[in-house]
Design a protein around this motif. Structure first.
Motif, PDB file in Angstrom:
ATOM      1  N   TYR C 139       0.748  -1.350  -0.267  1.00 56.55           N
ATOM      2  CA  TYR C 139       0.304  -0.203   0.190  1.00 56.55           C
ATOM      3  C   TYR C 139       1.197   1.337  -0.542  1.00 56.55           C
ATOM      4  N   THR C 140       0.329   2.573  -0.426  1.00 53.06           N
ATOM      5  CA  THR C 140       1.328   3.714  -0.656  1.00 53.06           C
ATOM      6  C   THR C 140       0.606   4.308  -0.055  1.00 53.06           C
ATOM      7  N   ALA C 141       0.677   4.530   1.184  1.00 49.50           N
ATOM      8  CA  ALA C 141       0.073   6.344   1.729  1.00 49.50           C
ATOM      9  C   ALA C 141       0.888   7.338   1.589  1.00 49.50           C
ATOM     10  N   GLY C 142       0.156   8.791   1.781  1.00 46.53           N
ATOM     11  CA  GLY C 142       0.134   9.524   2.224  1.00 46.53           C
ATOM     12  C   GLY C 142      -0.204  10.590   2.955  1.00 46.53           C
ATOM     13  N   GLN C 143       1.085  10.987   3.017  1.00 46.95           N
ATOM     14  CA  GLN C 143       0.877  12.806   4.246  1.00 46.95           C
ATOM     15  C   GLN C 143      -0.999  13.750   3.987  1.00 46.95           C
ATOM     16  N   ASP C 144      -1.588  13.553   5.125  1.00 48.50           N
ATOM     17  CA  ASP C 144      -2.687  14.182   4.805  1.00 48.50           C
ATOM     18  C   ASP C 144      -3.116  14.798   5.811  1.00 48.50           C
ATOM     19  N   LEU C 145      -4.078  15.941   5.899  1.00 45.25           N
ATOM     20  CA  LEU C 145      -4.413  16.380   6.856  1.00 45.25           C
ATOM     21  C   LEU C 145      -6.116  16.301   7.375  1.00 45.25           C
ATOM     22  N   LEU C 146      -6.498  15.312   8.239  1.00 46.69           N
ATOM     23  CA  LEU C 146      -7.971  15.168   8.533  1.00 46.69           C
ATOM     24  C   LEU C 146      -8.506  16.825   9.590  1.00 46.69           C
ATOM     25  N   ASN C 253       6.422 -11.774  -2.022  1.00 47.92           N
ATOM     26  CA  ASN C 253       6.349 -10.172  -2.771  1.00 47.92           C
ATOM     27  C   ASN C 253       5.232 -11.468  -3.795  1.00 47.92           C
ATOM     28  N   GLU C 254       5.724 -12.521  -3.882  1.00 49.63           N
ATOM     29  CA  GLU C 254       5.459 -13.617  -4.907  1.00 49.63           C
ATOM     30  C   GLU C 254       3.760 -14.011  -4.616  1.00 49.63           C
ATOM     31  N   ILE C 255       3.544 -13.723  -3.393  1.00 51.93           N
ATOM     32  CA  ILE C 255       2.385 -13.702  -2.328  1.00 51.93           C
ATOM     33  C   ILE C 255       1.261 -12.568  -3.219  1.00 51.93           C
ATOM     34  N   LEU C 256       1.327 -11.803  -2.408  1.00 50.96           N
ATOM     35  CA  LEU C 256       1.063 -10.242  -2.672  1.00 50.96           C
ATOM     36  C   LEU C 256      -0.272 -10.297  -4.085  1.00 50.96           C
ATOM     37  N   VAL C 257       1.301 -10.667  -5.325  1.00 52.07           N
ATOM     38  CA  VAL C 257       1.299 -10.333  -6.403  1.00 52.07           C
ATOM     39  C   VAL C 257       0.124 -11.606  -6.815  1.00 52.07           C
ATOM     40  N   ALA C 258      -0.274 -12.839  -6.230  1.00 54.88           N
ATOM     41  CA  ALA C 258      -0.971 -14.241  -6.259  1.00 54.88           C
ATOM     42  C   ALA C 258      -2.231 -12.856  -5.970  1.00 54.88           C
ATOM     43  N   SER C 259      -2.643 -12.663  -4.715  1.00 52.14           N
ATOM     44  CA  SER C 259      -3.580 -12.522  -3.806  1.00 52.14           C
ATOM     45  C   SER C 259      -4.844 -11.014  -4.347  1.00 52.14           C
ATOM     46  N   ALA C 261      -4.513 -10.906  -8.114  1.00 52.20           N
ATOM     47  CA  ALA C 261      -5.306 -11.914  -9.152  1.00 52.20           C
ATOM     48  C   ALA C 261      -6.591 -12.365  -8.591  1.00 52.20           C
ATOM     49  N   ASP C 262      -6.275 -13.135  -6.815  1.00 53.28           N
ATOM     50  CA  ASP C 262      -7.526 -14.453  -6.840  1.00 53.28           C
ATOM     51  C   ASP C 262      -8.098 -12.864  -5.570  1.00 53.28           C
ATOM     52  N   GLY C 263      -8.589 -11.756  -6.058  1.00 56.51           N
ATOM     53  CA  GLY C 263      -9.317 -11.426  -4.491  1.00 56.51           C
ATOM     54  C   GLY C 263      -8.809 -11.048  -3.869  1.00 56.51           C
ATOM     55  N   THR C 264      -8.193 -11.445  -2.983  1.00 56.52           N
ATOM     56  CA  THR C 264      -8.447 -11.705  -1.916  1.00 56.52           C
ATOM     57  C   THR C 264      -7.731 -10.251  -1.530  1.00 56.52           C
ATOM     58  N   TYR C 265      -6.267  -9.852  -2.450  1.00 52.83           N
ATOM     59  CA  TYR C 265      -6.191  -8.860  -1.770  1.00 52.83           C
ATOM     60  C   TYR C 265      -6.978  -7.648  -1.803  1.00 52.83           C
ATOM     61  N   ASP C 266      -7.438  -7.050  -2.912  1.00 54.36           N
ATOM     62  CA  ASP C 266      -8.941  -6.387  -2.756  1.00 54.36           C
ATOM     63  C   ASP C 266      -9.504  -6.098  -1.299  1.00 54.36           C
ATOM     64  N   ALA C 267     -10.088  -7.320  -0.931  1.00 53.22           N
ATOM     65  CA  ALA C 267     -10.975  -7.940  -0.280  1.00 53.22           C
ATOM     66  C   ALA C 267     -10.443  -7.340   1.235  1.00 53.22           C
ATOM     67  N   ALA C 268      -9.150  -7.934   1.285  1.00 59.23           N
ATOM     68  CA  ALA C 268      -8.685  -7.299   2.795  1.00 59.23           C
ATOM     69  C   ALA C 268      -8.902  -5.837   3.092  1.00 59.23           C
ATOM     70  N   PHE C 269      -8.478  -4.376   2.212  1.00 56.87           N
ATOM     71  CA  PHE C 269      -8.970  -3.345   2.209  1.00 56.87           C
ATOM     72  C   PHE C 269     -10.165  -3.183   2.499  1.00 56.87           C
ATOM     73  N   LEU C 283      -2.291  -3.172  -6.471  1.00 58.09           N
ATOM     74  CA  LEU C 283      -1.074  -3.576  -6.946  1.00 58.09           C
ATOM     75  C   LEU C 283      -0.114  -3.586  -7.799  1.00 58.09           C
ATOM     76  N   ASP C 284       0.913  -2.497  -7.951  1.00 51.60           N
ATOM     77  CA  ASP C 284       1.877  -2.356  -8.787  1.00 51.60           C
ATOM     78  C   ASP C 284       2.813  -3.644  -8.703  1.00 51.60           C
ATOM     79  N   PRO C 285       2.578  -4.805  -9.745  1.00 49.04           N
ATOM     80  CA  PRO C 285       3.951  -5.781  -9.105  1.00 49.04           C
ATOM     81  C   PRO C 285       5.603  -4.974  -9.799  1.00 49.04           C
ATOM     82  N   ALA C 286       5.552  -3.919 -10.914  1.00 48.84           N
ATOM     83  CA  ALA C 286       6.316  -3.493 -10.916  1.00 48.84           C
ATOM     84  C   ALA C 286       7.351  -3.148  -9.593  1.00 48.84           C
TER      85      ALA C 286
END
Ligand SMILES: Nc1ncnc2c1ncn2[C@@H]1O[C@H](COP(=O)(O)OP(=O)(O)OP(=O)(O)O)[C@@H](O)[C@H]1O
Ligand SMILES: [Mg+2]
Lengths: 248, 224, 294
Positions: C139-146, C253-259, C261-269, C283-286
């Motif tokens: 995940y790439t976060a950035g500093q923000d203001l609440l 990293n391989e596991i992240l790429v696989a997740s 692809a199978d949608g679990t990565y998106d579901a986690a968020f 997720l950007d594999p590059a």
């Protein structure tokens, strides 16, 4: 008019400590220049009566007047009354953190608003009179009991009081020091100071007192000149008391 | 030690202890004055004042300081808008001083009260018999002796106060312990040296303070 | 070896103390990660460790939406990611031993083997890469203001003289101090205090957007606060592990790429931070190039 009036008028005074009735309808006048010795067995109420006169104890009933005025209940006027009545305690009660000189000048400066220089001059004269002038810069703990008690008398006199109260001033002293304190008291009496003394010093009572007041169980049982009282006590209680004292 | 070879770290270290010093001195003065007044309340002849003194001590002595400081920020400032300065650091400093002082004053009060109780009642009667007023008796006879016999306990209160100032770090005054956490964050491999440095600085200042108060307490002891 | 298995905490503490004291005495400046053997993971790295069916994962305990310790256990986005990786390594959720970490002890825990992995809003940067290996970023976060919902603040430039709140010693606080010196900085020891003070006392809370989003999504805060949406830094979150475990790093990293692809990565968020309004990441594999190369 004020001339005829007694300096201290104790008028039908009652006091209780809780359930304990310690002063029972006491009426007693002390004239100007008079020396009255309070006698009586332990627990008879001598100290309480003496302390009531400058309101270190409050009374429940009756009235005490000093110089014609009823004792004020509190505040500045009570402080003013106390300034006019000197008191000497059995346990000296010098201020431990102040020098002998400061003990004697504190009241005049803070209460009488004397100038420090004048207060000091007066204090040195009083200390000289009681024979402690050479120790003026020492602290109380450096003095003997008899010396401390003489300083306590000087401290009370520095207020230029109209009357002096003594509550067993020699009872806490070693025997050899009793004399030096009594000597100061005798000379005060000779100068005409009005004095109320609680004491077991019968010699002092005999030779100095104008009048002896005998208390027992909170009652003023009898009062008389020392000659009369010691030669011919009227009450049984007084006879008992004298018998016990004099056999010692 | 290389953490102090960096001048930014060095000045953070100095700043941190300067805040500790400012908080300690300011709160010591405030809590001493407040504590003396409270002790006067606790021995006064007026029941209402005695009640106030008693409640103050019971309330603040038995509340964790963290909560008091937290209250100063989140209740006094955040909710009720108490503001000492538009500058947030100065504002937080004074909020901290308020919290430290009301808390420490309760300990000062009790130390002085026990000092007052150590003054023989006969001396108080003698003072009253001279015609001194209650305030004069307190000021001229009782407190000077009470405070002398309080020097020792007061040293402990002061040392506790100096250490307690670090709690003001929780509302954003960057005092020594906050600086320490920051340095540990930046130099995770030097946790122990950094800790030793900060704890050591406190010790180096506070141990002699303890001895000084012990010495003063002997020096000014009232001989009875 | 068996005793160190049973008491990894004690061994780790002893090692930390020893290393630190030696460092102190010799005034040695370099952090010597080579000198400490990974006690929990062993020489085989996490792949070997996972074969035992168990993994120790360091996570935060105090960040709503991301990683929060509740009476029911840990929950949040980081926890979900950690479970995906554990599953990919063949470890079932029951085989995971969660360990609470805070910002300052993440490197020491990895270096001394108290934990096998760290998934704890762990920003990848070069200083840390000298000490630990990073898989990801996931995940790439950035500093923000609440800010309060009715606030007109749109970014730090609008805040001259106003008060921003952050955590003592955090990277967010430092950046604010350095880049926006006109903004007054209130510092607490936790973001939850900052969020409390946002109702009165401070004008903004600043840190990584995803952390702020987690607070904004808490039931009692919904509708009260908003993110400005203008991020002024890049904080790539990685998964930390022992520096020498290159194979383990690449495997994650391989596991992240696989997740992905199978949608679990998106579901986690979606499961954890869906209500915050933030978009699920892609997720950007590059970008999965942080593992050590040796
Ligand atoms: N503060 C007090 N509270 C309760 N009772 C008291 C108090 N002071 C004195 N008493 C009691 O009052 C009675 C009279 O006491 P007081 O001290 O006046 O007697 P005294 O004649 O001076 O005796 P002594 O010769 O022993 O000094 C005693 O029974 C004493 O116990
Ligand atoms: Mg008596």
């Amino acid at each position: 008019m004020a001339e005829q009036q007694a300096l201290i008028e104790i008028d039908h005074v009652n006091k209780w400590f809780g359930e304990l009735h310690v002063l029972k309808d006491i009426t007693l006048n002390i004239e100007r220049g008079e020396v009255v010795v309070l006698l009586g067995p332990s627990g008879s109420g001598k100290s309480t009566l003496c302390r009531s006169i400058n309101r270190l104890e409050t009374i429940n009933d009756g009235e005490i007047r000093f110089d014609g005025q009823p004792l004020p209940a509190e505040g500045r006027s009570l402080a003013k009354l106390r300034a006019d009545v000197g008191m000497v305690f059995q346990s000296f009660n010098l201020f431990a953190h102040k020098t002998i000189l400061e003990n004697v000048t504190l009241g005049p400066i803070k209460v009488r608003k004397d100038k420090p220089a004048a207060a000091k001059e007066q204090a040195m004269a009083l200390l000289k009179r009681v024979g402690i002038d050479s120790q003026a810069n020492k602290y109380p703990a450096q003095l003997s009991g008899g010396q401390q008690q003489r300083v306590a008398i000087a401290r009370a006199l520095a207020m230029r009081p109209k009357a002096m109260l003594f509550d067993e001033p020699t009872s806490a002293l070693d025997p050899e020091m009793v004399g030096e304190v009594l000597d100061v008291m005798v000379s005060l009496a000779e100068e005409g100071m009005t004095m109320v003394c609680v004491t077991h010093e019968m010699g002092f009572a005999r030779s100095v007192a104008n009048r002896v007041a005998f208390l027992a169980d909170g009652q003023l049982v009898e009062q008389a000149t020392p000659e009369e009282f010691f030669a011919d006590p009227k009450s049984d209680r007084a006879r008992d008391f004298l018998a016990k004292i004099l056999t010692h | 030690m290389d953490i102090l070879s960096d001048s930014a770290d060095m000045s953070a270290y100095v700043d941190g202890f300067m805040w500790v010093l400012r908080l300690t001195i300011t709160s010591a003065i405030a809590s001493f004055i407040l504590g003396v007044i409270l002790a006067g309340f606790r021995v006064s002849p007026i029941p209402v004042l005695r009640g106030i003194g008693f409640l103050w001590v019971s309330a603040f002595r038995n509340t964790p300081l963290t909560l008091i400081i937290f209250f100063c920020y989140f209740a006094l400032y955040s909710t009720f808008g108490l503001k000492f300065s538009g500058n947030i650091t100065i504002n937080n400093f004074w909020l901290g001083v308020v919290g430290l002082s009301v808390y420490t004053a309760s300990f000062v009060c009790e130390a002085i009260r026990s000092g007052i109780n150590s003054v023989p009642v006969g001396q108080v009667e003698a003072a009253r018999a001279l015609g001194l007023t209650f305030m004069q008796v307190l000021r001229l006879v009782i407190l000077p002796q009470a405070i002398r016999s309080t020097i020792g306990p007061m040293g402990s209160v002061l040392i506790a106060l100096a250490k307690n100032t670090t709690i003001v770090g929780t509302i954003g005054v960057i005092e020594a312990s906050s600086v320490m956490k920051g340095l540990i964050n930046d130099h995770g491999d030097q946790v122990i040296p950094i800790f030793v440095l900060f704890a050591g600085t406190f010790a180096v200042v506070l141990i002699p303070t303890g001895y000084l108060f012990g010495w003063l307490s002997n020096r000014y002891e009232v001989k009875r | 070896m068996d005793s160190s298995r049973r008491h990894p905490g004690i061994v780790a503490v002893a090692v930390v103390v020893l290393v630190a004291v030696l460092g102190f005495v010799s005034a040695c400046s370099s952090s010597s990660s080579d000198s400490t053997q990974s006690a929990a993971t062993g020489d085989g790295g996490i792949i070997a460790k996972a074969k035992t069916g168990k993994l120790i994962i360091g996570v935060k305990a105090d960040q709503p939406g991301l990683s929060l310790l509740t009476p029911d256990g840990y929950e949040g986005y980081d926890i979900n990611i950690a479970k995906i990786i554990a599953a990919g390594l063949g470890v079932r959720p029951e085989g995971i031993e969660w360990k609470t970490t805070v910002s300052i002890n993440r490197e020491p825990f990895i270096e001394t083997g108290v934990v096998d992995l760290v998934v704890a809003t762990y920003t990848i940067n070069d200083a840390r890469k000298k000490v630990v290996a990073f898989a990801g970023p996931y995940y790439t976060a950035g500093q923000d203001l609440l800010v309060r919902a009715d606030s007109t603040i749109t970014g730090p430039e609008d805040m001259a003289g106003l008060i921003a709140c952050s955590v003592t010693g955090s990277a967010s606080a430092l950046r604010m101090q350095k880049d926006f010196p006109d903004v007054q900085l209130q510092l607490f020891d936790s973001y939850s205090k900052c969020v409390t003070a946002l109702s009165g006392g401070v004008d903004a809370v600043t840190t990584d957007s995803i952390i702020l989003a987690g607070y904004a999504a808490q039931p009692h805060n919904v509708g009260k606060f908003k993110l400005t949406g203008r991020e002024f830094s890049r904080e790539p979150y990685g998964i930390g592990l022992a520096k020498q475990d290159v194979a383990g790093c690449n495997r994650i990293n391989e596991i992240l790429v696989a997740s992905a692809a199978d949608g679990t990565y998106d579901a986690a968020f979606v499961e954890s931070l869906g209500p915050s309004g933030l978009k699920p990441p892609v997720l950007d594999p590059a970008q999965l190039t942080n593992c050590p190369t040796s």
